[in-house]
Each structure stands twice: as C-alpha cells, then as structure tokens.
Design a protein around this motif. Structure first.
Motif, mmCIF file in Angstrom:
data_model
loop_
_atom_site.group_PDB
_atom_site.id
_atom_site.type_symbol
_atom_site.label_atom_id
_atom_site.label_comp_id
_atom_site.label_asym_id
_atom_site.label_seq_id
_atom_site.Cartn_x
_atom_site.Cartn_y
_atom_site.Cartn_z
ATOM 1 N N ILE A 327 -3.072 -3.196 2.489
ATOM 2 C CA ILE A 327 -3.415 -2.604 3.792
ATOM 3 C C ILE A 327 -3.541 -3.683 4.857
ATOM 4 C CG2 ILE A 327 -5.213 -1.375 5.095
ATOM 5 C CD1 ILE A 327 -5.759 0.256 2.528
ATOM 6 N N ARG A 328 -4.284 -4.751 4.534
ATOM 7 C CA ARG A 328 -4.465 -5.837 5.516
ATOM 8 C C ARG A 328 -3.119 -6.440 5.924
ATOM 9 N NH1 ARG A 328 -8.767 -7.599 2.135
ATOM 10 N NH2 ARG A 328 -10.805 -7.091 3.020
ATOM 11 N N GLY A 329 -2.295 -6.752 4.937
ATOM 12 C CA GLY A 329 -1.002 -7.373 5.219
ATOM 13 C C GLY A 329 -0.126 -6.483 6.086
ATOM 14 N N TRP A 330 -0.086 -5.186 5.768
ATOM 15 C CA TRP A 330 0.770 -4.260 6.503
ATOM 16 C C TRP A 330 0.277 -4.071 7.936
ATOM 17 C CZ3 TRP A 330 1.256 0.590 8.842
ATOM 18 C CH2 TRP A 330 2.561 1.118 8.885
ATOM 19 N N VAL A 331 -1.020 -3.853 8.086
ATOM 20 C CA VAL A 331 -1.597 -3.634 9.433
ATOM 21 C C VAL A 331 -1.489 -4.907 10.263
ATOM 22 C CG1 VAL A 331 -3.692 -3.056 10.726
ATOM 23 C CG2 VAL A 331 -3.122 -1.774 8.653
ATOM 24 N N ASN A 332 -1.723 -6.065 9.657
ATOM 25 C CA ASN A 332 -1.601 -7.333 10.399
ATOM 26 C C ASN A 332 -0.181 -7.517 10.945
ATOM 27 O OD1 ASN A 332 -4.245 -7.932 9.869
ATOM 28 N ND2 ASN A 332 -3.828 -9.475 8.304
ATOM 29 N N TYR A 333 0.818 -7.149 10.123
ATOM 30 C CA TYR A 333 2.212 -7.311 10.562
ATOM 31 C C TYR A 333 2.541 -6.345 11.696
ATOM 32 C CZ TYR A 333 7.294 -7.558 10.558
ATOM 33 O OH TYR A 333 8.598 -7.708 10.958
ATOM 34 N N PHE A 334 2.133 -5.099 11.577
ATOM 35 C CA PHE A 334 2.505 -4.071 12.559
ATOM 36 C C PHE A 334 1.456 -3.863 13.653
ATOM 37 C CE2 PHE A 334 5.181 -2.811 8.924
ATOM 38 C CZ PHE A 334 6.401 -2.677 9.558
#
Length: 427
Positions: A327-334
């Motif tokens: 979740i963190r990785g995906w939200v940080n990217y987008f």
C-alpha cells in the motif's frame, strides 16, 4: 571528449567498492554462475586484482546473461537478462563514471534513470504541456526497444564522447555477451539486455537522439526511458508528427515502431497510459489532472488479493506487514494522482479479505468462540456464530466480524489505510 584516463576512473578501488555496495543493495537474482550478492564481497576481495588486470589487457569476458520472463499486465512477457553479480559490479562501475558525463548532454524532458529525476516530475511536465493548450497526444510505442537496439549505432553515439578505446571495447563485450536459454546459448547480435546495470544509461544515450530531433522541431514532449509522449495543439498536427517521427525512429535510429499500439488521441482517452497514469479533465477548473490508470488499479488489486489469500498460512502480523508495504509503495508512487475514492473502496475490500483470512486461521468452532468472546462478543452469540454454516466471504461482510474485528482494531493491529496514507502525503 574523454581520453585514456577514463578506464582508470572506472577501475579505481573506491569506484569498484561503491559499485559493489550498490549491487548488494539492489539484491536481485543470481546470474548463470549461480553466485549470489551474499557471496560477492568475499569473491571480490580475492579476485579484484585479477579482474582489473583482465580488463586492462582486454582479456575480460562477461558471462552470458540469464533469460528471465516477467509477466506483463497485457498477458505478454517482458524479457529480462540477468548478468552475473560480478558483471553487474563492472557494469555499475562503468555507469557511475559515464552517467555524469552523458547526463550533461541529455534533454531536460528526459526523466528516466537520471539522478534527481523521477516519474512524478515527468507526469507534472506532461500536465503542464496539456494545460498550456497542447491537448493532442502522440503516443509512439517502441516495439521491444531493449531487444532491437543496433550495436553499431549505439557504439557510434558513445564514441562521439568517449575516446578511450578500452572502455568502448568493454561496453561492446557486454552487448555481445549472449543469452543463456533453457535450450542453450544464443548470440546477441542486436539489443541491450533489460536488467543490466548499464542498460538504462545506454537506452538514454540511444534515445537522446530522438530527444534532440524533437527539440529541433520545436515539439513539446516527455520521455521516461523508452516511454515517450508528444503533445501538440491539433489533431492534424498530431497525425503529421506521428508519421514523421515514426519515420525518423525507424530510418535514423533503426528501431521499430509498434503501429498497433501507437495512437493519436486526447489525454482523457482511457487508452492513454503513461508511466502507469491516466489523465482526466476537471470540468470545474477546465484543467487536465492525473490519476492511476485503470490497469494500474487492477494490478494493485490483484497484488492485494494474492496477499490476502485464505490458504496463505502465515502469521497475520507478517501478512499485515506485507500488505502495508504494498500500500505504501503504491500510494507513494501515485501520490500526485487523484484517487481518494478509489482508495476508500480498496481499503474496505482489503479489510474484508483480511477478516476472511483471520476467520479461516481460527479454524475450529472452539477457537472461533474463544476469539469472538475475547473481542467482546457475548458467550451466547459467540457460541451460536462459531458453528455457523455461512461461507467465509459472507462471514467477513457480516456483523459477526465487522463488530469484533473492527476497522479500529485492525488499525491498532497495524494495518494502514491507503486513504489516510494518501491524505498524510498531501497534508
């Protein structure tokens, strides 16, 4: 122009040590020789002098890369070439010296694999062009870019800047080192393996020719590695640019344009996907904005689904850690995209699936009854519901688990909310 001293810079002990640390940090699979990053320090300690001698005498022979197929969202596969860890150190050492040299030549609108640049900057630049009135997008898809790079063209471009013949020779050796397939060894007459530490720099050197051509024509564009979109003001101009730029790419660069995937359209067309983002027009502000593309959302959901499989018999704490990491990785990217409502739905679905996993792990009615009572349910209700014949999904959605394994309890246990993480980034 850079002369014979360039090889000395590449083979300096401090440069090789920095390269080794970076390879270890990147982790990654072993190459054809089976050596892992964990075994690398001892090997380099014992063999660095010999490696340096071989390179100086032009006797160094890179191993073939190991072919790995990575599934793509569209059902196809991306072909990666995994060099041995030792070859990765040498490639990284070359890249560390050459990157600052070539970086000065690269166009400001090139954002991929460059120090201090990232995908978010590329998206912001694209939005700026779109909102300046360049509302037609020319999306040119390069077919199997890393597999079709012409070695002679690439080496010619490198030799315009690098005059050290030893460095030129070493780079070419990596290009022609070959691929190890299940059925045997295969020569690499064209292409640069996608997966090597040197490949990103080589791709930027090759495609810098495209950047300069687009600049000379006065076109607005954004490029990230082999992903490039050009923005113009009219459909007629867009079609003309598509024809002429495709011709330049094929005739001057020797690359292949995928005509079935290349398109001319407006930014808010759902078919446009750039670096995982889609675009939409805010009809209140009349501005284009970014959002995660539907394919990116579906890929995210699929990964979450795999992490919340009922049959995955791991500790719930570890499971939550893995979910949080995703979740963190995906939200940080987008994070620059608009996705609050999407994240609300995904958060709700993730909590449901985690409840489902917990219920499955409780296994027996006795264990379910004990845990439900511990979570505040009356003994009578706990007894009645621990023997329920309802399916796991129905249980996860029902009051039985939503009033015991509450959202607050899951949050206290450590599960993060995608929405809250997104809002925190925008606070």
């Amino acid at each position: 122009m850079y002369d014979k001293k360039l090889l000395d810079s590449i083979l300096r002990r401090d440069n090789l040590e920095r390269a080794q640390k970076q390879v270890i940090k990147n982790k990654g699979a072993a190459g054809v020789d089976g050596m892992t990053t964990g075994e690398l320090p001892l090997y380099m300690l014992e063999n660095t002098k010999d490696i340096i001698r071989q390179i100086r005498q032009r006797e160094y022979r890179p191993s073939p890369v190991k072919r790995v197929e990575i599934p793509k969202d569209n059902g196809g596969v991306r072909l990666l070439g995994i060099p041995t860890v030792v070859d990765r150190v040498i490639q990284q050492a070359i890249a560390q010296v050459l990157t600052p040299i070539f970086n000065r030549q690269f166009h400001p609108n090139s954002y991929g694999f460059r120090p201090g640049r990232n995908a978010e900057m590329a998206i912001r630049q694209a939005l700026e062009f779109m909102n300046d009135g360049y509302e037609w997008v020319v999306d040119i898809d390069l077919e199997r870019f890393f597999d079709t790079v012409n070695h002679d063209r690439l080496m010619n471009l490198i030799s315009r800047t690098v005059k050290d013949g030893d460095v030129i020779s070493l780079i070419r050796k990596f290009l022609v080192s070959g691929v190890q397939l299940d059925e045997g060894y295969k020569e690499t007459i064209i292409g640069t393996p996608q997966g090597g530490n040197l490949s990103p720099l080589l791709s930027n050197i090759m495609l810098n020719e495209l950047d300069q051509e687009l600049e000379n024509r006065g076109l607005r564009f954004v490029r990230y590695a082999d992903d490039c979109i050009i923005m113009v003001k009219s459909e007629m101009s867009a079609n003309r640019v598509m024809r002429s730029v495709s011709k330049f790419i094929e005739e001057k660069l020797g690359l292949i344009v995928n005509t079935t995937k290349s398109k001319v359209t407006k930014p808010n067309n759902p078919e446009i996907k750039f670096l995982g983002f889609g675009f939409f027009k805010d009809y209140q502000t009349k501005e284009y904005k970014a959002k995660p593309h539907e394919k990116s959302i579906q890929s995210f959901k699929y990964k979450l689904k795999r992490l919340t499989k009922r049959k995955w018999s791991v500790d719930t704490k570890y499971q939550v850690e893995r979910i949080n990491q995703l979740i963190r990785g995906w939200v940080n990217y987008f994070k620059i995209g608009y996705m609050k409502n999407v994240l609300k739905r995904i958060d709700s679905h993730t909590r449901m699936r985690l409840r489902m996993c917990i219920w499955t792990k409780w296994k027996t009615p006795k264990n379910r009854r004990k845990n439900l009572i511990k979570l505040g349910m009356s003994k009578y209700n706990a007894y009645m519901n621990s023997y329920t014949s309802k399916g796991t999904v129905r249980i996860a959605y029902s009051w039985i688990l939503t009033t015991t394994i509450t959202n607050k309890r899951l949050a206290r246990f450590g599960l993060i909310s995608g929405v809250q993480h997104y809002m925190k980034l925008h606070a």
